[in-house]
Write an enzyme that holds these catalytic residues in place. Structure first.
Site, short mmCIF file in Angstrom:
data_model
loop_
_atom_site.label_atom_id
_atom_site.label_comp_id
_atom_site.label_asym_id
_atom_site.label_seq_id
_atom_site.Cartn_x
_atom_site.Cartn_y
_atom_site.Cartn_z
N LYS A 183 0.83 -1.21 0.00
CA LYS A 183 0.00 0.00 0.00
C LYS A 183 0.87 1.26 0.00
CE LYS A 183 -1.78 1.50 4.09
NZ LYS A 183 -1.45 2.88 4.47
N ASN A 184 1.82 1.31 0.93
CA ASN A 184 2.56 2.57 1.11
C ASN A 184 3.59 2.83 0.01
OD1 ASN A 184 0.99 3.10 3.28
ND2 ASN A 184 2.54 2.57 4.82
N ARG A 203 -4.95 10.32 4.52
CA ARG A 203 -3.97 11.39 4.72
C ARG A 203 -2.95 11.44 3.59
NH1 ARG A 203 -3.09 13.33 9.51
NH2 ARG A 203 -0.99 13.79 8.83
N CYS A 263 -4.91 12.37 13.41
CA CYS A 263 -5.66 11.13 13.19
C CYS A 263 -5.51 10.28 14.44
CB CYS A 263 -5.21 10.41 11.93
SG CYS A 263 -3.78 9.38 12.11
N ARG A 298 0.32 14.21 13.66
CA ARG A 298 0.80 14.05 12.29
C ARG A 298 0.76 15.34 11.46
NH1 ARG A 298 -1.36 8.43 9.92
NH2 ARG A 298 0.50 8.63 8.65
N ASP A 330 4.63 0.34 12.20
CA ASP A 330 3.46 -0.34 11.62
C ASP A 330 3.37 -1.81 12.03
OD1 ASP A 330 2.74 2.00 10.41
OD2 ASP A 330 3.48 1.47 8.42
N ILE A 339 7.69 6.72 17.21
CA ILE A 339 7.32 7.46 15.99
C ILE A 339 6.04 8.27 16.17
CG2 ILE A 339 6.89 7.28 13.49
CD1 ILE A 339 9.66 6.25 14.22
N ARG A 389 -8.71 -0.72 4.30
CA ARG A 389 -7.85 0.34 3.77
C ARG A 389 -6.48 -0.22 3.40
NH1 ARG A 389 -6.36 4.17 7.73
NH2 ARG A 389 -4.87 4.50 6.08
N1 EPU Z 1 6.15 14.55 11.27
C1 EPU Z 1 6.21 15.89 11.60
N2 EPU Z 1 6.11 16.80 10.58
C2 EPU Z 1 5.96 16.45 9.28
C3 EPU Z 1 5.91 15.08 8.94
C4 EPU Z 1 6.00 14.15 9.96
O1 EPU Z 1 6.34 16.26 12.76
O2 EPU Z 1 5.87 17.33 8.42
C5 EPU Z 1 6.25 13.54 12.33
C6 EPU Z 1 4.98 12.69 12.47
O3 EPU Z 1 4.00 13.32 13.25
C7 EPU Z 1 5.54 11.43 13.10
C8 EPU Z 1 6.92 11.30 12.46
O4 EPU Z 1 7.23 12.60 11.96
O5 EPU Z 1 5.67 11.61 14.48
C9 EPU Z 1 7.03 10.31 11.33
O6 EPU Z 1 5.94 10.45 10.45
P1 EPU Z 1 6.03 10.20 8.87
O7 EPU Z 1 5.88 11.51 8.19
O8 EPU Z 1 7.22 9.38 8.56
O9 EPU Z 1 4.71 9.35 8.63
P2 EPU Z 1 3.85 9.39 7.32
O10 EPU Z 1 4.73 9.64 6.18
O11 EPU Z 1 2.66 10.24 7.54
C10 EPU Z 1 4.14 6.86 6.67
C11 EPU Z 1 3.22 5.70 6.45
C12 EPU Z 1 2.66 5.25 7.79
C13 EPU Z 1 3.83 4.85 8.69
C14 EPU Z 1 4.79 6.04 8.84
C15 EPU Z 1 6.03 5.70 9.65
C16 EPU Z 1 2.39 6.11 4.23
C17 EPU Z 1 1.26 6.47 3.35
N3 EPU Z 1 2.16 6.10 5.54
O12 EPU Z 1 3.33 7.88 7.26
O13 EPU Z 1 1.84 4.11 7.53
O14 EPU Z 1 3.34 4.48 9.96
O15 EPU Z 1 5.20 6.48 7.53
O16 EPU Z 1 6.71 4.65 9.09
O17 EPU Z 1 3.47 5.80 3.74
C18 EPU Z 1 0.09 2.60 7.92
O18 EPU Z 1 0.33 2.09 6.81
O19 EPU Z 1 -0.71 2.06 8.74
C19 EPU Z 1 0.72 3.86 8.28
C20 EPU Z 1 0.26 4.65 9.24
#
Ligand code: EPU
Length: 416
Positions: A22-23, A92, A116, A121, A304, A326, A396
């Site tokens: 998915k990701n 998201r 969320c 996030r 995850d 995280i 999802r």
């Molecule tokens: N963060 C910030 N500012 C930002 C971006 C992130 O403070 O601008 C913080 C977040 O709040 C969090 C940390 O940085 O505390 C890491 O978040 P990240 O941005 O890496 O998460 P994401 O990109 O929103 C993706 C996956 C998630 C997975 C995380 C961590 C996708 C679509 N989603 O989310 O997947 O948990 O990386 O590996 O790639 C899932 O599949 O169930 C899922 C939640």
């Protein structure tokens, strides 16, 4: 609303095929916005989040054709530049259109995702990076409005490792004027898969998979054909079900190289794990050892997988300390596992899990994808019947989860 009912107690045996990730699929499908012409994607999983993505791309004016696990997208007719609240609220990852839209059209209007179930996030680092590339960013009425002429390469340091942040800026930078360096970039296999796709499209990217990614902007890209990499979180979830149920499961069409931390931890629990280039066999007998785990960005143990691992520890021999580093609120499964008889205490981001001999089936629900998966795992080993509500979270991100578990011998069914 659908429910899944699991009657626990069966040892799972057999072979299960792992679906596309998915990701990885989400950013890769969205990268089609960068180019005119037909991009072809194979091994795309059939998931709600993929449907939300293709709907979003169609709303932006792209032509989308789907047939089984093959999706073709042509964004030649891109006319819109807005991702509305209703779509972003559901998924998201819709914010990933920001980078490609600004790169291709010079403008984007994307609803701010808001918090969320698992944490606040924010997307401040996506926006800071886009601003560094020369975009003007305004926040109005709950939307991010970004505009720019041609973006300009920049040196960008991420304060926190962010997966979609790295992906968004990589997609923005491929068409920028000059060189962009992303420092403290995410090293997840999904980031590498996106970079590989962009390179096939003619982008000039080096260092994906390391914490410094260098992107030399090009004037235009060409369409490409890409097969989506296997889902490492689905793989890990099925591996854990083998350990939990003292089973013998072979996972095929997966990528063991992407599961180093998970395989390492699971061997410590006592599991016997054999790998080939594209398969993993997990067998388990006897007591499950308790193992402490801390979630970390890749190549560390994935957040995850934390909920699923907690189920394993809840019936392990002894106590385990789980640290979630995280997301600030990723223990929503804990109260449901406690209702099933688990002994778990949470203090801040630390959970102490004391193994109990048996879980007991109960009606449960969770407001997050991986938490919901953990409740299925708990149901597989619990006494009696477990009914998992709010199955749409599972839909999802897990393709045919109940059919795959049933194929391994689980007593599981979906109730419409
Ligand atoms: N963060 C910030 N500012 C930002 C971006 C992130 O403070 O601008 C913080 C977040 O709040 C969090 C940390 O940085 O505390 C890491 O978040 P990240 O941005 O890496 O998460 P994401 O990109 O929103 C993706 C996956 C998630 C997975 C995380 C961590 C996708 C679509 N989603 O989310 O997947 O948990 O990386 O590996 O790639 C899932 O599949 O169930 C899922 C939640």
């Amino acid at each position: 609303m659908d429910k899944i009912v699991v009657n626990g107690g069966r040892s799972l045996k057999g072979t299960v095929r792992i679906s596309g990730a998915k990701n990885a699929a989400l950013p890769i499908l969205i990268s089609s916005l960068l180019v005119e012409g037909v991009n072809t994607y194979t091994n795309v999983p059939d998931l709600m989040d993929i449907h939300s993505t293709t709907l979003l791309l169609s709303k932006l004016g792209a032509r989308v054709e789907t047939g089984g696990s093959r999706v073709c997208i042509d964004a030649a007719g891109l006319i819109e530049h807005e991702a509305a609240y209703d779509l972003v609220r559901k998924m998201r990852a819709s914010v990933l259109v920001l980078g490609p839209l600004v790169a291709r059209l010079g403008k984007a209007r994307v609803s701010l995702p808001g918090g969320c179930a698992i944490g606040a996030r924010p997307i401040n680092l996506h926006l800071k990076g886009l601003a560094a590339l020369g975009a003007e960013i305004e926040l109005k009425h709950g939307y991010v409005e970004a505009s720019a002429g041609r973006l300009k390469g920049a040196d960008i340091y991420f304060d926190i490792v962010t997966v979609t942040g790295t992906e968004n800026l990589m997609m923005a930078a491929v068409l920028a004027d000059g060189t962009t360096t992303l420092r403290n970039a995410a090293r997840e296999p999904e980031v590498v898969a996106l970079a590989d796709t962009l390179v096939k499209m003619g982008a000039d990217i080096e260092g994906a998979g390391t914490s410094i990614i260098t992107i030399n902007g090009v004037d235009s890209l060409k369409p490409a054909e890409t097969s989506i990499i296997p889902d490492r979180i689905e793989t890990g979830t099925f591996m854990m079900s083998a350990v939990l149920t003292r089973g013998d499961i072979t996972l095929v069409d997966c990528e063991p190289d992407h599961l180093g931390a998970t395989i390492n931890i699971m061997r410590q629990t006592g599991a016997d794990i054999e790998t080939t280039d594209n398969s993993i066999r997990v067998t388990m007998q006897g007591e499950i050892n308790s193992v402490d785990v801390k979630t970390q960005p890749y190549p560390g143990f994935p957040t995850d997988m934390q909920a699923q691992f907690m189920v394993l520890m809840s019936i392990a021999d002894g106590s385990a300390m789980i640290s979630e580093t995280i997301f600030e609120n990723r223990y929503i499964h804990v109260s449901e596992l406690i209702r099933m008889g688990a002994n778990i205490k949470v203090d801040g981001n630390i959970a102490i899990v004391k193994g109990v001999p048996k879980l007991s089936g109960a009606p449960v629900m969770a407001t997050d994808l991986r938490a919901s998966a953990s409740l299925i795992l708990a149901g597989l080993v619990a006494d009696g019947s477990t009914r998992i509500n709010r199955v749409y979270h599972l839909d999802r991100g897990y393709e045919s989860i109940e059919k795959k578990f049933a194929g391994l011998g689980a007593d599981i069914k979906r109730i419409k």
